[in-house]
Scaffold this motif. Sequence first.
Motif, PDB file in Angstrom:
ATOM      1  N   ALA A   1      -0.603  26.389  35.244  1.00  7.91           N
ATOM      2  CA  ALA A   1       0.179  26.899  34.121  1.00  7.91           C
ATOM      3  C   ALA A   1       0.931  25.787  33.399  1.00  7.91           C
ATOM      4  O   ALA A   1       1.058  25.798  32.166  1.00  7.91           O
ATOM      5  CB  ALA A   1       1.159  27.962  34.608  1.00  7.91           C
ATOM      6  N   VAL A   2       1.437  24.814  34.160  1.00  9.93           N
ATOM      7  CA  VAL A   2       2.274  23.759  33.579  1.00  9.93           C
ATOM      8  C   VAL A   2       1.458  22.540  33.178  1.00  9.93           C
ATOM      9  O   VAL A   2       1.532  22.067  32.034  1.00  9.93           O
ATOM     10  CB  VAL A   2       3.384  23.353  34.577  1.00  9.93           C
ATOM     11  CG1 VAL A   2       4.154  22.140  34.061  1.00  9.93           C
ATOM     12  CG2 VAL A   2       4.321  24.520  34.820  1.00  9.93           C
ATOM     13  N   GLN A   3       0.662  22.015  34.094  1.00  3.90           N
ATOM     14  CA  GLN A   3       0.009  20.727  33.878  1.00  3.90           C
ATOM     15  C   GLN A   3      -1.346  20.832  33.181  1.00  3.90           C
ATOM     16  O   GLN A   3      -1.823  19.845  32.623  1.00  3.90           O
ATOM     17  CB  GLN A   3      -0.121  19.987  35.204  1.00  3.90           C
ATOM     18  CG  GLN A   3       1.244  19.690  35.786  1.00  3.90           C
ATOM     19  CD  GLN A   3       1.240  18.918  37.084  1.00  3.90           C
ATOM     20  OE1 GLN A   3       2.262  18.348  37.465  1.00  3.90           O
ATOM     21  NE2 GLN A   3       0.143  18.898  37.804  1.00  3.90           N
ATOM     22  N   ALA A   4      -1.965  21.995  33.217  1.00  2.00           N
ATOM     23  CA  ALA A   4      -3.238  22.182  32.527  1.00  2.00           C
ATOM     24  C   ALA A   4      -3.032  22.985  31.245  1.00  2.00           C
ATOM     25  O   ALA A   4      -3.151  22.470  30.137  1.00  2.00           O
ATOM     26  CB  ALA A   4      -4.245  22.873  33.451  1.00  2.00           C
TER      27      ALA A   4
ATOM     28  N   ARG B   1       0.502  20.670  51.891  1.00  2.00           N
ATOM     29  CA  ARG B   1      -0.891  20.328  52.193  1.00  2.00           C
ATOM     30  C   ARG B   1      -1.524  19.568  51.027  1.00  2.00           C
ATOM     31  O   ARG B   1      -2.340  18.667  51.236  1.00  2.00           O
ATOM     32  CB  ARG B   1      -1.694  21.594  52.490  1.00  2.00           C
ATOM     33  CG  ARG B   1      -1.416  22.209  53.859  1.00  2.00           C
ATOM     34  CD  ARG B   1      -2.092  23.552  54.021  1.00  2.00           C
ATOM     35  NE  ARG B   1      -1.554  24.537  53.078  1.00  2.00           N
ATOM     36  CZ  ARG B   1      -1.910  25.810  53.037  1.00  2.00           C
ATOM     37  NH1 ARG B   1      -2.834  26.255  53.870  1.00  2.00           N
ATOM     38  NH2 ARG B   1      -1.362  26.644  52.173  1.00  2.00           N
ATOM     39  N   ASP B   2      -1.159  19.953  49.805  1.00  2.00           N
ATOM     40  CA  ASP B   2      -1.741  19.286  48.641  1.00  2.00           C
ATOM     41  C   ASP B   2      -1.296  17.838  48.547  1.00  2.00           C
ATOM     42  O   ASP B   2      -2.074  16.953  48.167  1.00  2.00           O
ATOM     43  CB  ASP B   2      -1.355  20.042  47.365  1.00  2.00           C
ATOM     44  CG  ASP B   2      -2.311  19.755  46.230  1.00  2.00           C
ATOM     45  OD1 ASP B   2      -3.494  20.134  46.342  1.00  2.00           O
ATOM     46  OD2 ASP B   2      -1.887  19.131  45.233  1.00  2.00           O
TER      47      ASP B   2
ATOM     48  N   ILE C   1      -2.161   8.640  37.651  1.00  2.00           N
ATOM     49  CA  ILE C   1      -3.334   8.017  38.261  1.00  2.00           C
ATOM     50  C   ILE C   1      -3.887   8.972  39.320  1.00  2.00           C
ATOM     51  O   ILE C   1      -3.136   9.571  40.089  1.00  2.00           O
ATOM     52  CB  ILE C   1      -2.966   6.663  38.892  1.00  2.00           C
ATOM     53  CG1 ILE C   1      -2.806   5.596  37.800  1.00  2.00           C
ATOM     54  CG2 ILE C   1      -4.021   6.211  39.895  1.00  2.00           C
ATOM     55  CD1 ILE C   1      -2.475   4.226  38.325  1.00  2.00           C
ATOM     56  N   GLY C   2      -5.196   9.097  39.341  1.00  2.00           N
ATOM     57  CA  GLY C   2      -5.827   9.985  40.308  1.00  2.00           C
ATOM     58  C   GLY C   2      -6.264  11.301  39.720  1.00  2.00           C
ATOM     59  O   GLY C   2      -6.911  12.100  40.398  1.00  2.00           O
ATOM     60  N   ALA C   3      -5.917  11.557  38.444  1.00  2.00           N
ATOM     61  CA  ALA C   3      -6.353  12.786  37.795  1.00  2.00           C
ATOM     62  C   ALA C   3      -7.874  12.870  37.871  1.00  2.00           C
ATOM     63  O   ALA C   3      -8.576  11.967  37.421  1.00  2.00           O
ATOM     64  CB  ALA C   3      -5.886  12.808  36.340  1.00  2.00           C
ATOM     65  N   ASP C   4      -8.372  13.950  38.455  1.00  2.00           N
ATOM     66  CA  ASP C   4      -9.811  14.036  38.733  1.00  2.00           C
ATOM     67  C   ASP C   4     -10.218  15.502  38.849  1.00  2.00           C
ATOM     68  O   ASP C   4      -9.707  16.227  39.707  1.00  2.00           O
ATOM     69  CB  ASP C   4     -10.131  13.288  40.030  1.00  2.00           C
ATOM     70  CG  ASP C   4     -11.606  13.279  40.375  1.00  2.00           C
ATOM     71  OD1 ASP C   4     -12.414  13.845  39.621  1.00  2.00           O
ATOM     72  OD2 ASP C   4     -11.953  12.690  41.417  1.00  2.00           O
ATOM     73  N   ALA C   5     -11.127  15.914  37.997  1.00  2.00           N
ATOM     74  CA  ALA C   5     -11.574  17.306  38.008  1.00  2.00           C
ATOM     75  C   ALA C   5     -12.301  17.671  39.285  1.00  2.00           C
ATOM     76  O   ALA C   5     -12.400  18.847  39.642  1.00  2.00           O
ATOM     77  CB  ALA C   5     -12.472  17.568  36.802  1.00  2.00           C
ATOM     78  N   ALA C   6     -12.829  16.659  40.004  1.00  2.70           N
ATOM     79  CA  ALA C   6     -13.581  16.915  41.238  1.00  2.70           C
ATOM     80  C   ALA C   6     -12.725  16.736  42.483  1.00  2.70           C
ATOM     81  O   ALA C   6     -13.226  16.830  43.604  1.00  2.70           O
ATOM     82  CB  ALA C   6     -14.798  15.993  41.308  1.00  2.70           C
TER      83      ALA C   6
ATOM     84  N   ARG D   1      -6.437  17.992  40.142  1.00  2.00           N
ATOM     85  CA  ARG D   1      -7.344  18.767  39.295  1.00  2.00           C
ATOM     86  C   ARG D   1      -6.617  19.300  38.065  1.00  2.00           C
ATOM     87  O   ARG D   1      -7.161  19.304  36.957  1.00  2.00           O
ATOM     88  CB  ARG D   1      -7.958  19.925  40.079  1.00  2.00           C
ATOM     89  CG  ARG D   1      -9.051  19.532  41.046  1.00  2.00           C
ATOM     90  CD  ARG D   1      -9.916  20.736  41.415  1.00  2.00           C
ATOM     91  NE  ARG D   1      -9.131  21.870  41.874  1.00  2.00           N
ATOM     92  CZ  ARG D   1      -8.722  22.057  43.120  1.00  2.00           C
ATOM     93  NH1 ARG D   1      -9.034  21.151  44.054  1.00  2.00           N
ATOM     94  NH2 ARG D   1      -8.019  23.112  43.457  1.00  2.00           N
ATOM     95  N   SER D   2      -5.371  19.746  38.248  1.00  2.00           N
ATOM     96  CA  SER D   2      -4.616  20.268  37.107  1.00  2.00           C
ATOM     97  C   SER D   2      -4.282  19.158  36.118  1.00  2.00           C
ATOM     98  O   SER D   2      -4.270  19.377  34.906  1.00  2.00           O
ATOM     99  CB  SER D   2      -3.344  20.968  37.585  1.00  2.00           C
ATOM    100  OG  SER D   2      -2.404  20.057  38.125  1.00  2.00           O
TER     101      SER D   2
END
Length: 327
Positions: A91-94, A269-270, A118-123, A130-131
């Motif tokens: 909701a916030v970051q995407a 966990r994330d 850094i590290g933004a990655d759809a996979a 991912r967001s």
Amino acid sequence: MSKLVTIIGGSGFIGRYIARRMAKEGWRVRVASRRPNEALFVRTYGVVGQVEPVFCNIRDDLSVRAAVTGADAVVNCVGILVNEGKNRFDAVQAEGAGRVARIAAEEGVAHLVQISAIGADAASDSDYQRSKAAGEAAVLSAYPEAVILRPSIVFGFEDGFFNRFAGMARRMIVLPLVGAETRFQPVHVEDVAEAAARAALGQAAPGIYELGGPEVLTLRQIVTAMLQEIRRRRAVVNMPFGVGAAIGGALDLMQTLSMGLYTNRTLTRDQVRNLRRDNVVAPDARGFEALGIRPTPFEAVIPEYLWRYRPTGQYDAIKESARNLRG
């Protein structure tokens, strides 16, 4: 009339430094925040009336439009580290980032800057990363000429990194680290703010920039340097990822069962998933050099604000000098 910049999340850690820089450039600054009454301190960044806090909820179209209308540049600094209530990663970051970009384009904003990570990655297996990637994609889809800045771990007076570990060292004799050998590239908040300001001023080419400091160090090395600075001897122990995931899972469950009464800001966990990957600038990425900025090493800055975690605070240096004189 001087130009106007809207900084969404402008009262947060990074946003307030961008607001100060834009005020120094002579711009009028609109600091958009969910709690503008708690952001009144930003008024001191400029002359009377130059910097003003306004209400904005990044999850609402009308709210974002009201904050963006009339702006010559928009900087979106909003980001969260944990899910809490309606403020979820997606909701916030995407969705939020995409909303800002879409409305900025509709309102004819000349320059848009998105603060990502850094590290933004759809996979990625991390919801956070991912967001961030989804937010970048939404921004570029709505506003292809945007500048996206991806900093590594950011340090500065109000940071949640060095201050957090220094606070732990004041209370604990052992510092357990999940991902002790994971590499980071600590970047000074003033350097990130300078990059954002240049982009808002139209001095940066559109696209993605990865921002890291001059040193690549493991988490263990960074924490060890921090301990030396605050004059405390502590055992730094690597916590296996499996153990970290189990602890994070238990704390996440507590948050779920509390029905909003408790928010897990200790370890999720994330976050453990994020710590499995190095947080450094990619070899082929554009960075500070492309922006004409020379990044600041963290050792040159942390003494300015970590002194308060020393055993006797600001008096530690005096005591050390006295010992030298006696010697």
